[in-house]
Scaffold this motif. Structure first.
Motif, mmCIF file in Angstrom:
data_model
loop_
_atom_site.group_PDB
_atom_site.id
_atom_site.type_symbol
_atom_site.label_atom_id
_atom_site.label_comp_id
_atom_site.label_asym_id
_atom_site.label_seq_id
_atom_site.Cartn_x
_atom_site.Cartn_y
_atom_site.Cartn_z
ATOM 1 N N ALA A 1 0.815 -1.222 0.000
ATOM 2 C CA ALA A 1 0.000 0.000 0.000
ATOM 3 C C ALA A 1 0.848 1.271 0.000
ATOM 4 C CB ALA A 1 -0.946 -0.012 1.188
ATOM 5 N N LYS A 2 2.093 1.172 0.457
ATOM 6 C CA LYS A 2 2.987 2.335 0.471
ATOM 7 C C LYS A 2 3.819 2.438 -0.803
ATOM 8 C CE LYS A 2 3.368 2.399 5.480
ATOM 9 N NZ LYS A 2 4.277 2.307 6.627
ATOM 10 N N GLY A 3 3.640 1.480 -1.715
ATOM 11 C CA GLY A 3 4.384 1.508 -2.967
ATOM 12 C C GLY A 3 5.714 0.785 -2.920
ATOM 13 N N ASN A 4 6.004 0.083 -1.821
ATOM 14 C CA ASN A 4 7.250 -0.674 -1.704
ATOM 15 C C ASN A 4 7.170 -1.947 -2.542
ATOM 16 O OD1 ASN A 4 8.382 1.135 0.251
ATOM 17 N ND2 ASN A 4 7.025 0.211 1.769
ATOM 18 N N THR A 5 8.261 -2.276 -3.203
ATOM 19 C CA THR A 5 8.318 -3.451 -4.070
ATOM 20 C C THR A 5 9.099 -4.569 -3.401
ATOM 21 O OG1 THR A 5 8.274 -2.010 -6.001
ATOM 22 C CG2 THR A 5 9.018 -4.267 -6.354
ATOM 23 N N MET A 6 8.516 -5.781 -3.444
ATOM 24 C CA MET A 6 9.175 -6.962 -2.884
ATOM 25 C C MET A 6 9.113 -8.101 -3.894
ATOM 26 S SD MET A 6 7.416 -6.517 0.809
ATOM 27 C CE MET A 6 6.001 -5.789 0.014
ATOM 28 N N LEU A 7 10.152 -8.935 -3.919
ATOM 29 C CA LEU A 7 10.220 -10.080 -4.822
ATOM 30 C C LEU A 7 10.166 -11.358 -4.007
ATOM 31 C CD1 LEU A 7 10.733 -11.212 -7.711
ATOM 32 C CD2 LEU A 7 13.173 -11.150 -7.143
ATOM 33 N N ALA A 8 9.282 -12.273 -4.406
ATOM 34 C CA ALA A 8 9.174 -13.570 -3.736
ATOM 35 C C ALA A 8 9.322 -14.678 -4.767
ATOM 36 C CB ALA A 8 7.827 -13.687 -3.033
ATOM 37 N N THR A 9 10.011 -15.736 -4.365
ATOM 38 C CA THR A 9 10.187 -16.917 -5.197
ATOM 39 C C THR A 9 9.305 -18.022 -4.640
ATOM 40 O OG1 THR A 9 12.482 -16.319 -5.622
ATOM 41 C CG2 THR A 9 11.871 -18.606 -6.045
ATOM 42 N N LYS A 10 8.640 -18.767 -5.539
ATOM 43 C CA LYS A 10 7.800 -19.870 -5.093
ATOM 44 C C LYS A 10 8.088 -21.087 -5.958
ATOM 45 C CE LYS A 10 3.317 -20.603 -3.217
ATOM 46 N NZ LYS A 10 2.198 -19.876 -2.689
ATOM 47 N N GLU A 11 8.206 -22.225 -5.330
ATOM 48 C CA GLU A 11 8.357 -23.476 -6.060
ATOM 49 C C GLU A 11 7.009 -23.843 -6.672
ATOM 50 O OE1 GLU A 11 11.164 -25.237 -6.574
ATOM 51 O OE2 GLU A 11 12.252 -23.655 -5.514
ATOM 52 N N TYR A 12 7.032 -24.391 -7.868
ATOM 53 C CA TYR A 12 5.787 -24.730 -8.554
ATOM 54 C C TYR A 12 4.992 -25.776 -7.761
ATOM 55 C CZ TYR A 12 2.627 -25.153 -12.534
ATOM 56 O OH TYR A 12 1.523 -25.131 -13.356
ATOM 57 N N THR A 13 5.668 -26.721 -7.138
ATOM 58 C CA THR A 13 4.960 -27.727 -6.340
ATOM 59 C C THR A 13 4.250 -27.083 -5.157
ATOM 60 O OG1 THR A 13 7.010 -28.241 -5.175
ATOM 61 C CG2 THR A 13 6.411 -29.690 -7.007
ATOM 62 N N ALA A 14 4.852 -26.063 -4.562
ATOM 63 C CA ALA A 14 4.201 -25.345 -3.460
ATOM 64 C C ALA A 14 2.978 -24.572 -3.970
ATOM 65 C CB ALA A 14 5.185 -24.399 -2.779
ATOM 66 N N PHE A 15 3.098 -23.994 -5.162
ATOM 67 C CA PHE A 15 1.964 -23.318 -5.798
ATOM 68 C C PHE A 15 0.818 -24.302 -6.012
ATOM 69 C CE2 PHE A 15 0.001 -22.673 -10.044
ATOM 70 C CZ PHE A 15 -0.758 -21.532 -9.778
ATOM 71 N N LEU A 16 1.121 -25.481 -6.542
ATOM 72 C CA LEU A 16 0.093 -26.491 -6.792
ATOM 73 C C LEU A 16 -0.583 -26.930 -5.498
ATOM 74 C CD1 LEU A 16 1.926 -28.719 -9.435
ATOM 75 C CD2 LEU A 16 0.215 -26.929 -9.850
ATOM 76 N N THR A 17 0.201 -27.123 -4.455
ATOM 77 C CA THR A 17 -0.344 -27.510 -3.148
ATOM 78 C C THR A 17 -1.246 -26.414 -2.601
ATOM 79 O OG1 THR A 17 1.596 -28.874 -2.694
ATOM 80 C CG2 THR A 17 0.266 -28.194 -0.795
ATOM 81 N N ALA A 18 -0.808 -25.159 -2.731
ATOM 82 C CA ALA A 18 -1.608 -24.034 -2.232
ATOM 83 C C ALA A 18 -2.941 -23.929 -2.980
ATOM 84 C CB ALA A 18 -0.826 -22.733 -2.367
ATOM 85 N N ILE A 19 -2.925 -24.103 -4.283
ATOM 86 C CA ILE A 19 -4.154 -24.020 -5.077
ATOM 87 C C ILE A 19 -5.106 -25.146 -4.697
ATOM 88 C CG2 ILE A 19 -5.107 -24.197 -7.433
ATOM 89 C CD1 ILE A 19 -3.667 -21.505 -6.661
ATOM 90 N N ALA A 20 -4.576 -26.348 -4.576
ATOM 91 C CA ALA A 20 -5.412 -27.506 -4.243
ATOM 92 C C ALA A 20 -6.001 -27.410 -2.842
ATOM 93 C CB ALA A 20 -4.604 -28.789 -4.393
ATOM 94 N N SER A 21 -5.349 -26.660 -1.953
ATOM 95 C CA SER A 21 -5.808 -26.589 -0.558
ATOM 96 C C SER A 21 -6.760 -25.421 -0.273
ATOM 97 C CB SER A 21 -4.608 -26.526 0.383
ATOM 98 O OG SER A 21 -3.908 -25.309 0.194
ATOM 99 N N ILE A 22 -7.097 -24.634 -1.272
ATOM 100 C CA ILE A 22 -8.070 -23.549 -1.054
ATOM 101 C C ILE A 22 -9.413 -24.190 -0.718
ATOM 102 C CG2 ILE A 22 -9.327 -21.634 -2.129
ATOM 103 C CD1 ILE A 22 -6.828 -21.165 -3.882
#
Length: 151
Positions: free
Chosen positions: A62-83
């Protein structure tokens, strides 16, 4: 002379059709990716990606600060399936910008993300694809996420 023009025309038409078909194939892959995403189908999502896919997210707070995050694809898949099934989510795409150069492609898709019909954030997805063994596969996905400037 007329035969030369006819042959040239047919050849150039084929080149144009080939490029259009490739763009259609790439856009269809991205659309199918999002159908699987909304269906929480991690098996289908895995099929769209090359085994060595990389993912990043660029978040703007909200303050305009930029951050970069890395995510493993398997973690992405797990997160999507667990919604939870009770949580409705939708990523609405606002167009496609597709560039293809041989066996690589870049796709940019501005989007708005909604959770339970309320705007959560917006941004742009950028997909890098490779044509691997005759099929387009996602090798890199980076997206921006911001609450600023969303409509």
């Amino acid at each position: 002379m007329n035969k030369f023009f006819l042959i040239s025309f047919l050849f150039l038409s084929q080149l144009g059709w080939s490029q259009y078909s490739e763009k259609e194939d790439v856009q269809n892959l991205i659309e199918e990716f999002f159908y699987a995403f909304h269906d929480q189908d991690s098996t289908a999502l895995r099929e769209f990606a090359h085994p060595e896919i990389k993912m990043h997210s660029v978040t703007i707070d909200a303050k305009g600060n930029t951050m970069l995050a890395t995510k493993e694809y398997t973690a992405f898949l797990t997160a999507i399936a667990s919604i939870p099934i009770t949580t409705k989510f939708e990523e609405k795409l606002h167009g496609f910008r597709i560039n293809i150069n041989g066996v690589i492609a870049n796709v940019s898709t501005p989007y708005s993300f909604f959770v339970n019909d309320e705007l959560s954030h917006c941004g742009v997805n950028t997909f890098q694809l490779i044509k691997f063994k005759g099929e387009w596969k996602i090798i890199y996905l980076v997206d921006t996420r911001s609450k600023l400037g969303c409509e």
